[in-house]
Design an enzyme around this catalytic site. Sequence first.
Site, PDB file in Angstrom:
ATOM      1  N   LYS A   1      -2.175  -1.513  -3.805  1.00  0.00           N
ATOM      2  CA  LYS A   1      -3.041  -0.347  -3.760  1.00  0.00           C
ATOM      3  C   LYS A   1      -2.215   0.916  -3.871  1.00  0.00           C
ATOM      4  CE  LYS A   1      -6.044   2.017  -0.570  1.00  0.00           C
ATOM      5  NZ  LYS A   1      -6.467   2.137   0.798  1.00  0.00           N
TER       6      LYS A   1
ATOM      7  N   LYS B   1       0.859  -1.183   0.000  1.00  0.00           N
ATOM      8  CA  LYS B   1       0.000   0.000   0.000  1.00  0.00           C
ATOM      9  C   LYS B   1       0.891   1.227   0.000  1.00  0.00           C
ATOM     10  CE  LYS B   1      -3.578   2.381   2.638  1.00  0.00           C
ATOM     11  NZ  LYS B   1      -4.534   2.279   3.756  1.00  0.00           N
TER      12      LYS B   1
HETATM   13  C1  PBG Z   1      -7.260   3.219   5.496  1.00  0.00           C
HETATM   14  C2  PBG Z   1      -7.754   3.089   4.121  1.00  0.00           C
HETATM   15  C3  PBG Z   1      -7.641   4.060   3.127  1.00  0.00           C
HETATM   16  C4  PBG Z   1      -8.205   3.531   1.985  1.00  0.00           C
HETATM   17  C5  PBG Z   1      -8.675   2.273   2.286  1.00  0.00           C
HETATM   18  N1  PBG Z   1      -8.351   2.010   3.615  1.00  0.00           N
HETATM   19  C6  PBG Z   1      -7.151   5.441   3.216  1.00  0.00           C
HETATM   20  C7  PBG Z   1      -5.778   5.793   3.547  1.00  0.00           C
HETATM   21  O1  PBG Z   1      -4.883   4.964   3.703  1.00  0.00           O
HETATM   22  O2  PBG Z   1      -5.584   6.984   3.671  1.00  0.00           O
HETATM   23  C8  PBG Z   1      -8.289   4.262   0.669  1.00  0.00           C
HETATM   24  C9  PBG Z   1      -9.269   3.758  -0.302  1.00  0.00           C
HETATM   25  C10 PBG Z   1      -9.539   4.658  -1.434  1.00  0.00           C
HETATM   26  O3  PBG Z   1      -8.906   5.717  -1.644  1.00  0.00           O
HETATM   27  O4  PBG Z   1     -10.429   4.302  -2.184  1.00  0.00           O
HETATM   28  N2  PBG Z   1      -7.900   2.474   6.412  1.00  0.00           N
END
Ligand code: PBG
Length: 326
Positions: A252, A199
Amino acid sequence: MDLSRRPRRLRTDGIRPLVRETDLSASDLIAPVFVDATTDQRQPIESMPGHERVPVDEAVARVEEIRETGVEAVIVFGIPDSKDERGTRAWAEDGVVQEATRRITGETDAYVITDVCLCEYTSHGHCGIVEECAAEDPHLTVENDETLDLLGEIATSHAEAGADMVAPSGMMDGMVGTIRDALDADGYEDVAIMSYAAKYESAFYGPFRDAADGAPAFGDRRHYQMDPANAREATREVRLDVEQGADVLMVKPALPYLDIVAGVRDQVDQPVAAYNVSGEYAMLHAAAEKGWLDLDAVAYESLLSIKRAGADLILTYFAEDVAETL
Ligand code: PBG
C-alpha cells in the site's frame, strides 16, 4: 530489415482476447465501507466522490449495494462515537466496527474484513499509544510493544463480532504474530490475517484521513510507516509477516508502488493484495471532473495494471464502478 516477426498479428479482434495475459474480475475486488457512529444519516465524503460514511443502521444496506455489483468482499472502517488517548472504543464490544460487523455477517453473505488500527480511535490520531510529552517532542514515537496488546484486543473483538479476516494496518513490529496468538487463544483459528505488510508513509492517504477522521493531530507517521525510498525493506517486512503467520500480504499504496507489488509477488507464494488508496481514487476523479481523463477507462486500466503487476486482490474505492462494467 526483417519484418517476418510481427507482434501485431496477435492484436486483431479475433485473437486479442485469447492471448490476454491478465484478467480482472469482480471477485478480485474488496470494497471499503466507512461506518460512522456519530451520524444517523449517510454523509458524502467530499474528497472521495461517490463514497459516503454510513450510520450503523445503514451498514447492511451499504454492503448489499456493493454485493449487487458482483463484489463479494468488504473492508470495514469505523468512525467511533468518541476518541481518547488510548483509543478504547476500538475494542469495545459495542464499538462501531463490532456492531456493523455483527449485522453485516448476520444479514448478508459478504466476506467481511476489518481494519485493525488505532488511528481512528485515538484523540491524537496516531496508530498506537504515544508518549505523554509527544505533542511537544519532535521525536515522539508510538510505543510499539504497548500498542501490540491493544491490537490483539481489537482483533479478537472483531472476530467475536463475526469478522472473517482482520487487517492490521498500523505497521507495528510484531503485530501479525501478536494478533495470530490472540485469535488462536480465543478459539478464532479460522479468522485469517491480511497484513498491511509493506505500508508506506504516503501522501496519497490524504482523502482517507478526511473520510475516517484519522489524521495525526501532530507529527507524522514516518517513524512507523515505511520510507517511500525503500524497496528492499519491503522484502524484510513481508518476510517477517509471513513468519508470524500472515495469510495475505498487502502492499500500500498500489499504483506508485507497482515495483513493490511485483517484487512481493516474486518473493512469496501466498496471496498478495494491493491497496489502491484514496489519493489514487481522488486524483482520477478530479481529472475526470475537468474533462481531462475518461474516468471509466482510467479506473479499469489502473486495476488491470495492479493485477498485472502481481496482485491477487485489490482494495479499491472503484470496486463497485468497475465491477459493474466487467
Ligand atoms: C490506517 C489506515 C489508513 C488507510 C487505511 N488504513 C490511513 C493512514 O495510514 O494514514 C489509508 C487508506 C486510503 O488512503 O485509502 N488505519
